[in-house]
Write an enzyme that holds these catalytic residues in place. Structure first.
Site, mmCIF file in Angstrom:
data_model
loop_
_atom_site.group_PDB
_atom_site.id
_atom_site.type_symbol
_atom_site.label_atom_id
_atom_site.label_comp_id
_atom_site.label_asym_id
_atom_site.label_seq_id
_atom_site.Cartn_x
_atom_site.Cartn_y
_atom_site.Cartn_z
ATOM 1 N N ASP A 153 0.791 -1.146 0.126
ATOM 2 C CA ASP A 153 -0.009 0.017 -0.005
ATOM 3 C C ASP A 153 1.069 1.304 0.077
ATOM 4 O OD1 ASP A 153 -1.492 2.026 0.821
ATOM 5 O OD2 ASP A 153 -3.306 0.748 1.470
ATOM 6 N N HIS A 154 0.968 1.933 -1.153
ATOM 7 C CA HIS A 154 2.100 2.792 -1.494
ATOM 8 C C HIS A 154 2.402 3.759 -0.524
ATOM 9 C CE1 HIS A 154 -0.294 4.586 -4.410
ATOM 10 N NE2 HIS A 154 0.569 5.664 -4.168
ATOM 11 N N HIS A 196 -5.754 2.664 0.775
ATOM 12 C CA HIS A 196 -5.112 3.870 1.185
ATOM 13 C C HIS A 196 -5.548 4.541 2.617
ATOM 14 C CE1 HIS A 196 -2.752 2.868 -2.298
ATOM 15 N NE2 HIS A 196 -3.464 3.622 -3.233
HETATM 16 C C1 BG6 Z 1 -3.468 4.133 -6.530
HETATM 17 C C2 BG6 Z 1 -4.817 4.116 -7.478
HETATM 18 O O1 BG6 Z 1 -3.240 3.093 -5.767
HETATM 19 O O2 BG6 Z 1 -3.172 5.420 -5.997
HETATM 20 C C3 BG6 Z 1 -4.979 5.376 -8.545
HETATM 21 O O3 BG6 Z 1 -4.816 2.996 -8.165
HETATM 22 C C4 BG6 Z 1 -4.367 6.554 -7.834
HETATM 23 O O4 BG6 Z 1 -6.051 5.474 -9.078
HETATM 24 C C5 BG6 Z 1 -2.915 6.396 -7.258
HETATM 25 O O5 BG6 Z 1 -4.144 7.513 -9.105
HETATM 26 C C6 BG6 Z 1 -2.715 7.704 -6.368
HETATM 27 O O6 BG6 Z 1 -1.637 7.716 -5.797
HETATM 28 P P1 BG6 Z 1 -0.699 9.015 -5.298
HETATM 29 O O7 BG6 Z 1 0.432 8.524 -4.888
HETATM 30 O O8 BG6 Z 1 -0.194 9.704 -6.666
HETATM 31 O O9 BG6 Z 1 -1.488 9.633 -4.632
#
Ligand code: BG6
Ligand code: NDP
Length: 486
Positions: free
Chosen positions: A174-175, A237
Site C-alpha cells: 500500500d504505497h 490507502h
Molecule cells: C493508486 C490508485 O493506488 O493510487 C490510482 O490505483 C491513484 O487510481 C493512485 O491515482 C494515487 O497515488 P498517489 O501517490 O499519486 O496519490
C-alpha cells in the site's frame, strides 16, 4: 543508505502503467543512489513480444518523463545493464522455463516476485512458479492492491498465494504507507511524549483524511469500471492512514507489533447498517468541467466506461471508532478524481479553548490543528495562534513547521522506492497483513452491497470541484467543515 543484498527481481507486468511510472523509476533511483549491488538483476516479464533492446527502448522513453532532472544517460545505461526481458503469457506453464533458466539455482539469493498485473493472475502465477520450483526460502512476493473486489475474492487470492508463500514472504503493498510524512507521523506520535496525552477524544474534535486528485481515470477506464473510488482508494490507502492516526502505541516497531495495533483499529470501526450507509457515506461521479483551467470530459465519456455507468469517482465517509480513546470522534474520509487540486492530507482538529479570555474573535480561528500533508508538498504543521506584535492583544494564526526539511537535507525517497527496498531487505512493517486487509474489506462491504442494491446513481459533481454538495453536508450535520487551510 546501506547497500542492499544481491537480489533478482522478477517484474510481472513489466510493460504496464505501474511498472513504467513507478517501479522502474524507483529502481533507477536506487541504482543512481548506489544502493543496488552490481550483480543484482531485474527480470521484466509481459506478453508483448519484444526483444530485450526493444523493451529497454520502450522503458527509457516511457520512464524518462517520470525521472525529470534525475535522468542521465550514463546512469540509465548502468540501470539498463541489469535488466532482461521475458515475453511470456503468465497463464502458460511452459513459458516459465526461460525465466527459471535465467534465475538458476541460488537458494540463498534474495528473489522478489512483483505481481504488477491484474489480480486475476495472482493465483495462476503463484501456481506456475510453485510448479516450476522457482520459489525458494529466500523468495518474496509483492502483491498490488486492490486485492480482489470484495472479502471473498480477496480470500481466494490470499489462499492461492498462501499455498506457495508463507505469510512472512508476502508483501501486500500500500504505497501510502511508504510516503515520508506518514513515517514522520509515526515518529511524531511514538518518538515524542508531547502528543500522546492529547491524542484522544478529550482533546481531538475530529479527524479529516483527504486524498484528492486532479487526474481522471487516465485511459484506465476498463480497470476503473470494475473498481471505483471505494475499492481503489478508500478500502486501502485511506483506511491505512486512519490506522496510523488512530492506533495505540505498539510495544515495538516489529512488523507484527505495528500490524496488530492497526488490526485492532480496523476491528473497532463501527459497522455500517443500510441506514448508516445512506447517512454516513456519499458517492459521486464527475461530469464534464475544467481542471487547472483546461476543459475535461465527464467520467462516462472516458474510453472504456459503460454508458450510464454507476461507478463512483468520489467517496466520502464518516467513520467512527468504538474504543475508549476515540468514542465520539468522527473520522471523515474523502477521495476523488478530477478535484481542483492534487491534495493528500490528514487534519487533526483539536478542540478549541474551553473559555476565550482574549475574546470571541479567537474562537473559530483555524488554530489548534495539526496538518500532515503528503501532497502536493510534504509537510507537517501545527497551527496555533500567537500575539501579533504591537499595542493591542490581537491574536493571529501562525504555524510551527514540524517536517524539519531544513534540518534533514537528505533526498526524500519516493514511496515505491522505500517499499521496494524494504521488500528486498525483507522488512514487513510497512506492508499490510492478511487479517488487516480482510478487516478492511469486511468494513467496506456493507457500503458496496447497499450501493449495489440501490437504484440511486452517484451524485454528479462538476470536474474541478470538491465533489457533490452532500460531501460538505456530511460534516455540517456535526457543525464541521472540510479543512481549507493552505
Ligand atoms: C493508486 C490508485 O493506488 O493510487 C490510482 O490505483 C491513484 O487510481 C493512485 O491515482 C494515487 O497515488 P498517489 O501517490 O499519486 O496519490
Ligand atoms: P496495466 O494494464 O497497465 O499493465 C498490465 C501488465 O500486465 C502489462 O505489462 C501486461 O503486459 C501484463 N499482462 C497482461 N496480461 C498478461 C499475460 N497474460 N501474460 C503476461 N503479462 C500480461 O496495469 P497497471 O500497471 O496499471 O496495474 C498493475 C497492477 O497494479 C494491478 O493490480 C493494479 O490494480 C495495480 N495498481 C496500479 C496502479 C497504477 O497507478 N497503475 C496503482 C496501484 C495499483 P502486455 O499488455 O504488455 O502484454
Amino acid at each position: 543508505m546501506k547497500t542492499l543484498p544481491d537480489f533478482d527481481m522478477v517484474l510481472f507486468g513489466g510493460t504496464g502503467d505501474l511498472a513504467m511510472r513507478k517501479l522502474l523509476p524507483a529502481l533507477y533511483q536506487q541504482v543512481r543512489a548506489g544502493t543496488v549491488p552490481q550483480g543484482s538483476r531485474i527480470l521484466a516479464a509481459a506478453r508483448k513480444p519484444l526483444s530485450r533492446e526493444a523493451f529497454l527502448e520502450l522503458a527509457e522513453t516511457t520512464c524518462r518523463p517520470f525521472l525529470g532532472a534525475d535522468y542521465d544517460a550514463d546512469t540509465w545505461r548502468a540501470f539498463a545493464a541489469r535488466i532482461s526481458y521475458f515475453p511470456m503469457d503468465v497463464q502458460a506453464g511452459a513459458s516459465y522455463g526461460a525465466l527459471g533458466a535465467a534465475l538458476g539455482l541460488h537458494p540463498d539469493r534474495v528473489r522478489v516476485f512483483y505481481y504488477s498485473t491484474s489480480p486475476d493472475f495472482f493465483a495462476t502465477i503463484s501456481d506456475h512458479l510453485g510448479a516450476a520450483g522457482l520459489i525458494t526460502e529466500a523468495s518474496r512476493v509483492v502483491v498490488e492492491k486492490p486485492l480482489g473486489h470484495d472479502l471473498d475474492s480477496s480470500r481466494e487470492i490470499n489462499d492461492a498465494v498462501g499455498r506457495h508463500f508463507a505469510e512472512r514472504q508476502i508483501f501486500r503493498i500500500d504505497h501510502y504507507l511508504g510516503k515520508e510524512p506518514v513515517q514522520n507521523l509515526l515518529a511524531l506520535r511514538f518518538g515524542n511524549v508531547l502528543f500522546e496525552p492529547m491524542w484522544r477524544r478529550e482533546w481531538v474534535q475530529d479527524v479529516q483524511i483527504t486524498v484528492a486528485e486532479q487526474l481522471g481515470v487516465e485511459g484506465r477506464g476498463d480497470f476503473y469500471e470494475g473498481t471505483g473510488a471505494l475499492r481503489d482508494m478508500l478500502q486501502n490507502h485511506l483506511l491505512q492512514l486512519l490506522c496510523i492516526v488512530a492506533m495505540e502505541p505498539p510495544p515495538s516497531s516489529d512488523p507484527d507489533a505495528v500490524r496488530d495495533e492497526k488490526l485492532k483499529v480496523l476491528r473497532s470501526l463501527k459497522p455500517f447498517t443500510p441506514a448508516d450507509v445512506a447517512a454516513r457515506t456519499v458517492r459521486g461521479q464527475y461530469k464534464a468541467g475544467a481542471v487547472a483551467g483546461a476543459p475535461v470530459a465527464g467520467y462516462v465519456e472516458e474510453p472504456g466506461v459503460a454508458p450510464g455507468s454507476r461507478t463512483e469517482t468520489f467517496v466520502a465517509v464518516k467513520a467512527e471508532i468504538e474504543t475508549w480513546r476515540w468514542a465520539g470522534v468522527p473520522f471523515f474520509l474523502r477521495t476523488g478524481k478530477r478535484m481542483p487540486e492534487k491534495l493528500a492530507e490528514i487534519v487533526i482538529n483539536f478542540r478549541q479553548v474551553p473559555h476565550a479570555i482574549f475574546g470571541e474573535a479567537t474562537q473559530g480561528t483555524r488554530s489548534n490543528r495539526l496538518i500532515i500533508r503528503m501532497q502536493p508538498d510534504e509537510s507537517m504543521r501545527l497551527h496555533l495562534v500567537a500575539k501579533q506584535p504591537g499595542d493591542a492583544m490581537a491574536l493571529h494564526p501562525v504555524h510551527l513547521n514540524l517536517d524539519f526539511s531544513e534540518s534533514f537535507r537528505a533526498r526524500r525517497l519516493e514511496a515505491y522506492e522505500r517499499l521496494l527496498m524494504d521488500a528486498i531487505r525483507g522488512r514487513l512493517t510497512l506492508f499490510v497483513r492478511r487479517d488487516e486487509q480482510e478487516a478492511a474489506w469486511r468494513w467496506v462491504e456493507p457500503i458496496l452491497e447497499s450501493w449495489a442494491a440501490s437504484e440511486d446513481r452517484p451524485k454528479a459533481y462538476t470536474a474541478g470541484s470538491w465533489g457533490p454538495a452532500a460531501s460538505s453536508a456530511l460534516l455540517s450535520r456535526d457543525g464541521l467543515a472540510w479543512n481549507e487551510e493552505d
